[in-house]
Design an enzyme around this catalytic site. Structure first.
Site, short mmCIF file in Angstrom:
data_model
loop_
_atom_site.label_atom_id
_atom_site.label_comp_id
_atom_site.label_asym_id
_atom_site.label_seq_id
_atom_site.Cartn_x
_atom_site.Cartn_y
_atom_site.Cartn_z
N LYS A 114 -45.95 6.03 -33.24
CA LYS A 114 -46.28 7.30 -33.91
C LYS A 114 -47.46 7.99 -33.24
CE LYS A 114 -44.48 6.32 -38.53
NZ LYS A 114 -44.84 6.21 -39.96
N LYS A 197 -32.82 3.65 -33.84
CA LYS A 197 -32.51 3.67 -35.28
C LYS A 197 -32.41 5.11 -35.77
CE LYS A 197 -37.19 3.75 -37.01
NZ LYS A 197 -38.25 3.38 -37.87
N LYS A 200 -35.97 10.03 -39.43
CA LYS A 200 -36.25 11.45 -39.66
C LYS A 200 -37.11 12.03 -38.55
CE LYS A 200 -39.30 9.57 -42.96
NZ LYS A 200 -39.16 8.89 -44.22
P1 TYM Z 1 -39.86 4.91 -44.78
O1 TYM Z 1 -40.18 5.95 -45.79
O2 TYM Z 1 -39.92 5.25 -43.34
O3 TYM Z 1 -38.40 4.32 -45.04
C1 TYM Z 1 -37.97 3.86 -46.30
C2 TYM Z 1 -37.12 2.61 -46.13
O4 TYM Z 1 -35.96 2.89 -45.32
C3 TYM Z 1 -35.84 1.91 -44.30
N1 TYM Z 1 -35.20 2.50 -43.12
C4 TYM Z 1 -34.10 2.03 -42.53
N2 TYM Z 1 -33.34 0.94 -42.77
C5 TYM Z 1 -32.28 0.73 -41.96
N3 TYM Z 1 -31.93 1.54 -40.93
C6 TYM Z 1 -32.67 2.65 -40.65
N4 TYM Z 1 -32.33 3.44 -39.65
C7 TYM Z 1 -33.81 2.92 -41.46
N5 TYM Z 1 -34.75 3.89 -41.46
C8 TYM Z 1 -35.59 3.63 -42.49
C9 TYM Z 1 -37.27 1.48 -44.03
O5 TYM Z 1 -37.32 0.21 -43.42
C10 TYM Z 1 -37.87 1.48 -45.42
O6 TYM Z 1 -37.60 0.27 -46.09
N6 TYM Z 1 -43.96 2.06 -44.49
C11 TYM Z 1 -42.79 2.36 -45.32
C12 TYM Z 1 -43.14 2.84 -46.72
C13 TYM Z 1 -44.01 1.92 -47.51
C14 TYM Z 1 -43.64 0.66 -48.05
C15 TYM Z 1 -44.77 0.20 -48.78
C16 TYM Z 1 -42.49 -0.11 -47.99
C17 TYM Z 1 -45.28 2.17 -47.91
N7 TYM Z 1 -45.74 1.14 -48.66
C18 TYM Z 1 -44.77 -1.04 -49.43
C19 TYM Z 1 -42.49 -1.37 -48.65
C20 TYM Z 1 -43.60 -1.79 -49.36
C21 TYM Z 1 -42.00 3.45 -44.64
O7 TYM Z 1 -42.51 4.21 -43.86
O8 TYM Z 1 -40.73 3.60 -45.07
#
Ligand code: TYM
Length: 334
Positions: A114, A197, A200
């Site tokens: 990032k 992957k 967004k």
């Molecule tokens: P975020 O908002 O980017 O994504 C939300 C969830 O979607 C999953 N994900 C995917 N899984 C499979 N294939 C893909 N292409 C794909 N793209 C996204 C992500 O793995 C995620 O589970 N850091 C986290 C948010 C967060 C969080 C937490 C998660 C903040 N605090 C505490 C768990 C526990 C994030 O950016 O997710």
């Protein structure tokens, strides 16, 4: 006996969740309500680690919450809340940042990705400490399991390390959580570039399918998804990554094994396969879109649900913080 606790979060940084979020994480969030005590969070504090427009962030936080309810997260069963409504997240994050090594934080690959994209000079300190805030989210709720996609694995390892380190230094304070990652759906690929992957930030609009996308556009994108020069519908991660990804999506949504789909589409070519897959996706997402729109039409009720969620979350979070303050050695406030 108390049920094991699940915590997870999602960022309100887009106008819709996408297929990768849905299959990699959100579907498991719904399913785990049957067996676990579930806490789910719209992580707006994480969202601002990259620049966000205030009005857009506010709108997207509501859209995110509405989608969670629309996919089947039940506000009577789960705790659903917005991270900034519970100040203990930022407070615990500070304490944890004081036991995190600079080198340790520097090894987080999501930060490297990032910050490379943002440019080394524009990347914020918040982006750097992002995984520590994530650890705070999880540890505040004594979570046993964290349902996420593969891209979050390293952050969960850091969370475990920090929990163990804190417990070792200050006495048993935190539950050490484990990842809940389903291999088959842990990394849904971009439809145009199956080597990356679906994301967004990295995917082109053609490579990503939104949960709230209109059916016509979903169909078009699936029909144009990159495959290969052969014609057999067969899973092969290295030789046929595009088709393999589509098979995984189909299998997860239809509840049919990849082997059975391979048999069903043997000899029928990619056209038929893609057409039928498109209908499976449309059927899964159309009702979610409808319910999301209904929920968004009643903002006051949506905000009320989030207020109730925040109150329940805070009840747990303040107890954990009392333990943390005491164990760290802070003087009790009068
Ligand atoms: P975020 O908002 O980017 O994504 C939300 C969830 O979607 C999953 N994900 C995917 N899984 C499979 N294939 C893909 N292409 C794909 N793209 C996204 C992500 O793995 C995620 O589970 N850091 C986290 C948010 C967060 C969080 C937490 C998660 C903040 N605090 C505490 C768990 C526990 C994030 O950016 O997710």
């Amino acid at each position: 006996m108390a049920r094991p606790r699940v915590f997870s979060g999602i960022q309100p940084t887009a106008d819709s969740f996408h297929l990768g979020n849905y299959l990699g994480a959100l579907r498991q969030w719904v399913a785990l309500q049957q067996t676990h005590d579930t806490v789910y969070c719209v992580v707006d504090l994480h969202a601002i680690t990259l620049p966000q427009k205030p009005a857009e962030l506010r709108r997207r936080s509501r859209v995110a919450a509405a989608q969670l309810f629309a996919i089947g997260i039940d506000p009577d069963t789960s705790i659903v809340f917005v991270q900034s409504h519970v100040p203990e997240h930022a407070e615990l994050s500070w304490v944890l940042s004081c036991i995190t090594g600079f080198g340790e934080a520097s090894r987080m690959v999501q930060f490297k990705d990032k910050s490379a994209k943002a440019g080394a000079d524009t990347a914020s300190v918040g982006l750097f400490t992002y995984p520590i805030l994530q650890a705070a989210d999880i540890l505040l709720y004594d979570a046993d399991q964290v349902p996420v996609g593969e891209d979050q694995r390293q952050h969960l390892e850091l969370t475990r390390d920090l929990a163990q380190r804190f417990n070792h230094r200050f006495g048993k304070t935190f539950v050490v959580p484990g990842p809940y990652i389903l291999t088959e759906v842990a990394k849904i690929a971009d439809l145009q570039d199956p080597a990356i992957k679906m994301s967004k930030s990295a995917s082109s609009p053609q490579g990503i399918i939104d949960v709230l996308e209109v059916p016509e556009s979903v169909r078009r994108k699936i029909l144009r998804a990159v495959t290969d020069n052969e014609a057999d519908v067969r899973a092969d991660e290295t030789a046929k990554p595009g088709v393999t990804n589509l098979l995984r999506v189909y299998s997860a949504l239809a509840g049919e094994s990849v082997a059975s789909l391979e048999q069903r589409y043997a000899g029928s070519g990619y056209g038929t396969f893609k057409k039928e897959l498109a209908e499976v996706v449309v059927d899964a997402f159309a009702p979610i879109r409808e319910r999301t729109e209904k929920l968004l039409a009643n903002e006051a009720e949506l905000d009320r649900l989030l207020e109730v969620g925040a109150a329940k979350a805070r009840e747990i979070a303040t107890k954990t913080m009392t333990r943390v303050r005491d164990n760290v050695g802070f003087l009790p406030a009068r």
